[in-house]
Each structure stands twice: as structure tokens, then as C-alpha cells.
Design a protein around this motif. Structure first.
Motif, mmCIF file in Angstrom:
data_model
loop_
_atom_site.group_PDB
_atom_site.id
_atom_site.type_symbol
_atom_site.label_atom_id
_atom_site.label_comp_id
_atom_site.label_asym_id
_atom_site.label_seq_id
_atom_site.Cartn_x
_atom_site.Cartn_y
_atom_site.Cartn_z
ATOM 1 N N CYS A 282 0.839 -1.213 0.000
ATOM 2 C CA CYS A 282 0.000 0.000 0.000
ATOM 3 C C CYS A 282 0.864 1.249 0.000
ATOM 4 O O CYS A 282 0.599 2.202 -0.750
ATOM 5 N N MET A 283 1.880 1.248 0.831
ATOM 6 C CA MET A 283 2.727 2.442 0.939
ATOM 7 C C MET A 283 3.493 2.656 -0.357
ATOM 8 O O MET A 283 3.666 3.798 -0.800
ATOM 9 N N GLU A 284 3.957 1.563 -0.943
ATOM 10 C CA GLU A 284 4.697 1.707 -2.205
ATOM 11 C C GLU A 284 3.787 2.227 -3.310
ATOM 12 O O GLU A 284 4.184 3.075 -4.119
ATOM 13 N N LYS A 285 2.543 1.714 -3.344
ATOM 14 C CA LYS A 285 1.584 2.192 -4.360
ATOM 15 C C LYS A 285 1.268 3.666 -4.140
ATOM 16 O O LYS A 285 1.153 4.438 -5.094
ATOM 17 N N ALA A 286 1.086 4.044 -2.856
ATOM 18 C CA ALA A 286 0.774 5.444 -2.551
ATOM 19 C C ALA A 286 1.920 6.350 -2.988
ATOM 20 O O ALA A 286 1.698 7.416 -3.582
ATOM 21 N N LEU A 287 3.141 5.912 -2.723
ATOM 22 C CA LEU A 287 4.294 6.724 -3.103
ATOM 23 C C LEU A 287 4.398 6.829 -4.614
ATOM 24 O O LEU A 287 4.670 7.898 -5.170
ATOM 25 N N ALA A 288 4.167 5.710 -5.301
ATOM 26 C CA ALA A 288 4.247 5.719 -6.765
ATOM 27 C C ALA A 288 3.186 6.637 -7.355
ATOM 28 O O ALA A 288 3.451 7.400 -8.291
ATOM 29 N N VAL B 102 1.426 11.729 -9.880
ATOM 30 C CA VAL B 102 0.629 12.947 -9.904
ATOM 31 C C VAL B 102 1.535 14.177 -9.879
ATOM 32 O O VAL B 102 1.273 15.165 -10.573
ATOM 33 N N ASN B 103 2.600 14.090 -9.113
ATOM 34 C CA ASN B 103 3.557 15.204 -9.082
ATOM 35 C C ASN B 103 4.151 15.421 -10.461
ATOM 36 O O ASN B 103 4.316 16.569 -10.902
ATOM 37 N N LEU C 235 -3.105 21.042 -0.295
ATOM 38 C CA LEU C 235 -2.555 19.691 -0.408
ATOM 39 C C LEU C 235 -2.810 19.155 -1.811
ATOM 40 O O LEU C 235 -3.947 18.920 -2.207
ATOM 41 N N THR C 236 -1.730 19.010 -2.570
ATOM 42 C CA THR C 236 -1.850 18.462 -3.919
ATOM 43 C C THR C 236 -0.872 17.306 -4.063
ATOM 44 O O THR C 236 -0.141 16.965 -3.134
ATOM 45 N N GLY C 237 -0.866 16.734 -5.245
ATOM 46 C CA GLY C 237 0.073 15.655 -5.506
ATOM 47 C C GLY C 237 1.513 16.130 -5.558
ATOM 48 O O GLY C 237 2.434 15.318 -5.525
ATOM 49 N N ALA C 238 1.709 17.429 -5.640
ATOM 50 C CA ALA C 238 3.070 17.971 -5.663
ATOM 51 C C ALA C 238 3.720 17.922 -4.283
ATOM 52 O O ALA C 238 4.930 18.061 -4.160
ATOM 53 N N THR C 239 2.903 17.714 -3.243
ATOM 54 C CA THR C 239 3.427 17.633 -1.872
ATOM 55 C C THR C 239 3.900 16.208 -1.601
ATOM 56 O O THR C 239 3.331 15.252 -2.143
ATOM 57 N N ASN C 240 4.907 16.065 -0.753
ATOM 58 C CA ASN C 240 5.324 14.741 -0.311
ATOM 59 C C ASN C 240 4.315 14.264 0.735
ATOM 60 O O ASN C 240 4.363 14.641 1.909
ATOM 61 N N SER D 94 7.525 4.923 9.062
ATOM 62 C CA SER D 94 6.883 3.634 8.759
ATOM 63 C C SER D 94 7.330 3.121 7.398
ATOM 64 O O SER D 94 7.616 1.934 7.232
ATOM 65 N N TYR D 95 7.421 4.033 6.441
ATOM 66 C CA TYR D 95 7.832 3.626 5.096
ATOM 67 C C TYR D 95 9.259 3.084 5.101
ATOM 68 O O TYR D 95 9.544 2.044 4.505
#
Lengths: 134, 271
Positions: free
Chosen positions: A84-90, A95-96, B76-81, B91-92
Motif C-alpha cells: 500500500c505504501m509503495e503504491k501510494a508513493l508511486a 501525480v507530481n 494539499l496536492t500531488g506535488a506535496t510529499n 513507517s515507510y
């Protein structure tokens, strides 16, 4: 909430241990063990009653259904969290990337339109500034 | 001819305001509204704006057609970490830094039994529990007649039905060397798998018989942790001491001559 979860975990461990003892007892049963077996069966039911009582404090805990697929497949549920975390980061990075691409496209488009339609672009900028002020 | 002219005049008078009612497209026809919108133009010329229908999707707000108001910007957009925003960086890194083992048994090391087999093979899946939840009212202790149904015959079960705390391939032999890579935490004196020593009322005869069975099952659980503190089994201690004595007696005449024998004995698990 954490205390109720710990309590539930302890009760579950006790229940599992009791069931394991029953399994060992039954594997090579002796006549003298009948009383012990009966006692352990009653203990098993009382453990289930206690676990049932702990249901209400953990009612608010929601577990994703996909985790059960991992568990049923004999896989570590922490892998689900990791996935889940990897998918969220990807997705975040994707989107960025889109946002940066659109920004670059907008900047490039404005520059080229200013070259081709200078008067119209001046009017456009004036209208935008006015709307921003308003 | 005069009729046609009359009809044309009628039509002109009815459509002088360019009403969409007379148009074949009805409300979708563009409407002319000369004085509806202010124009930022000082030339003095009359200009009209055309909007589509009664409720147009695009409202003319300036000199440019299809020009809309810019979308409201959110913080808050996708440009934010987003990992940092929600405080999930630790956690990550925890999940991605060290290798997470794939098996369910690595997540639940203290649980007995074989956990890594797919649940659908044994009809014990959680999915089936969710799809068809068991129907019951309450847990009631068993009465005397119900307990009579649990009267068992003495004797060992067939091998296939015996309780297995570990898969066949990972079972350890009783006498284990130190530093075994598969069971680094194995301690034969831990006696985690002798549950009947934890205060169960057994007679001496049954204790011996059951402990023997437990010993067979318990020797395979080298990888289990110690979730509960349990009392050590005195019978097992005595047996191991006897075996140690026997070995010493066997090796004592060779102790002076054979250095490898003594070294080998030193590497064995201390009992």
C-alpha cells in the motif's frame, strides 16, 4: 483502544495455547487424561466467552478486506501495508509528475502565444490580474 | 405571394428578439443579450455576447470565448510529499528498509501449527468466514451428557492425524548442535512445549505418557519464542542428566588420547 487490543491478543494466545494442549493430549490419549480433557474443553468455551466479550471495544477497528486475501494465501500481512505504501508513493510521484508537466506546458504555451498573439495575451493577462484581485 | 410575405413578416416580428422558442433547437439555441454583460471597451461600438441556452455551461466573463475562472487552488496536492505530510516516513523506511518475510509464520512466530498453507485448501479461510458468518446465540459450557461425547479411546493417533506444530521439513532432531543456522534461538531446556507442566492436575502415570508425546512434538519447535514462562520438566532434566553421564562414561577411557572427541563433545548442546 490499544489496551483492549492487547487484552484481545492475550486472550487469543491463551485460547490457542489451550487448543494446542488439547491437540497434544489427544495425539496420544491415555485414560487418565479424560478428566483433563474435559477440563480443557470447558476452558476453551470460557476462553471463547471472554473473547466474545472483547468484541465491542474493538468494533471501531476496520480491517481492509485485501488483508484477508494475504492471510488466506499464507502471506505476511505486513506485505500488504508495504505494498500500500509503495503504491501510494508511486501514485504521489505520478501525480507530481503530471503537475510539473502541466506547469511546464502552461509556461511554454504562454510564451509561444505571447510571441504569436502579443496584444491578445496582454489583454488576457490584464483580465486574469483583474479576476485575481476580485 | 402576399400570403408568403405576410408569413415572413409574422416570423420576423416573432423572431425579432432572436427567441430560442422559435428556433428548431429550442433552449440550446444561442441567445443574444446585448446589454447583459459589461464590456471593457472604450471604442463606443455595440458588441453583443452570445451565450448557449438558458443555463449555459460557459458564462462569458471577458473578451475571450470559453474563458473560465481558474480552479481554486488547494494546499494539499500531488506535488506535496504526502508521506511526510502524514508522518509516514518512518513507517515507510521501516517496511522498505529491512526485508519483510513473505510467510505468515514469520509474522506470527509464537503460533503453533502450520500457518503457511493456503487457507482454501483446508476450508478455513477468513473470506469464507466473512461471506458466511457462523450463526450462534451464546457460548454455553458443556453439560455432563455433552461431555460424554468426548470420551476417547486410549492409544496414539495415526501419524497423519497427529498434532503437528511445525511443517515436516523443518522439524529438528532432539539433539541439536549449537549455532545451528535454522534454529538460532533453540534452547532444549526452554521447555516451551511442555504445556502440561504448567499446573495441570495429572497423575504420575499419565504425566509420563503424555510428556513423552509432548517431547516428540516439542523437539520440532526450535524457532518458537517464549511467550509464556513455564516451569521446567523435572523428568526431562533427569533423563538428560542420565544421558550425559552415560556419554561421559563412554568417552572417559579415550579422553586423554583423542582430542577431537573431547572437542566434539564440547560443541554439543550443554544439558
Amino acid at each position: 483502544m490499544s489496551s483492549s487490543l492487547e487484552q484481545l491478543e492475550n486472550h487469543l494466545e491463551t485460547f490457542i495455547e489451550n487448543v494446542r494442549q488439547i491437540g497434544i493430549l489427544v495425539s496420544d490419549f491415555q485414560p487418565q487424561g479424560q478428566q483433563v480433557l474435559n477440563q480443557k474443553l470447558q476452558n476453551m468455551i470460557s476462553n471463547m466467552q471472554e473473547i466474545d466479550k472483547l468484541r465491542s471495544p474493538v468494533q471501531e477497528v476496520h480491517v481492509p478486506l485485501e488483508v484477508f486475501e494475504y492471510i488466506d494465501g499464507g502471506r505476511n500481512p505486513q506485505l500488504y501495508t508495504k505494498d500500500c505504501m509503495e503504491k501510494a508513493l508511486a501514485k504521489n510521484e505520478q501525480v507530481n509528475g503530471r503537475i510539473q508537466s502541466y506547469k511546464a506546458f502552461k509556461a511554454g504555451l504562454l510564451v509561444e502565444l505571447s510571441h504569436v498573439f502579443p496584444n491578445e495575451m496582454n489583454r488576457y493577462r490584464a483580465v486574469r490580474e483583474l479576476s485575481d484581485i476580485n | 405571394m402576399s400570403d408568403q410575405l405576410f408569413a415572413a413578416r409574422e416570423m420576423a416580428s416573432s423572431t425579432s428578439s432572436f427567441s430560442p422558442k422559435s428556433s428548431p433547437r429550442g433552449s440550446r439555441s444561442p441567445m443574444a443579450a446585448p446589454a447583459s454583460l459589461p464590456r471593457h471597451d472604450s471604442t463606443g461600438t455595440l458588441k453583443m455576447t452570445i451565450s448557449a441556452g438558458k443555463h449555459p455551461a460557459v458564462v462569458n466573463s471577458g473578451p475571450f470565448y470559453l474563458m473560465k475562472e481558474p480552479a481554486a487552488e488547494t494546499e494539499l496536492t500531488g506535488a506535496t510529499n504526502l508521506m511526510g505530510h502524514y508522518g509516514l516516513e518512518h513507517s515507510y523506511s521501516k517496511f522498505t528498509g529491512k526485508k519483510v518475510k513473505d510467510s505468515l509464520s514469520s509474522f506470527l512466530p509464537s503460533l503453533p501449527g502450520i500457518l503457511d498453507t493456503p487457507a482454501h485448501l483446508t476450508n478455513s479461510s477468513l473470506q469464507s468466514l466473512i461471506e458466511k458468518p457462523p450463526v450462534f446465540k451464546e457460548f454455553v459450557p458443556l453439560n455432563h451428557h455433552q461431555l460424554a461425547g468426548f470420551r476417547l479411546q486410549h492409544g496414539p493417533l495415526p501419524e497423519q492425524y497427529r498434532f503437528q506444530s511445525q511443517p515436516e521439513g523443518t522439524r529438528r532432531h532432539r539433539h541439536q548442535k549449537k549455532g545451528d543456522p535454522l534454529t538460532p534461538s533453540y534452547d532444549p531446556q526452554s521447555n516451551n512445549d511442555f504445556p502440561l507442566s504448567s499446573g495441570v492436575g495429572l497423575t504420575a502415570g499419565s504425566a509420563g505418557g503424555v510428556v513423552g508425546g509432548v517431547g516428540v512434538a516439542g523437539s520440532g519447535d526450535g524457532h518458537e519464542k517464549k511467550p509464556h514462562k513455564k516451569k521446567k520438566n523435572d523428568d526431562e532434566r533427569k533423563k538428560k542428566k542420565k544421558e550425559k553421564k552415560k556419554k561421559k562414561q563412554r568417552h572417559s577411557p579415550e579422553h586423554g588420547g583423542v582430542g577431537g572427541g573431547s572437542g566434539g563433545e564440547g560443541t554439543k548442546v550443554s544439558l
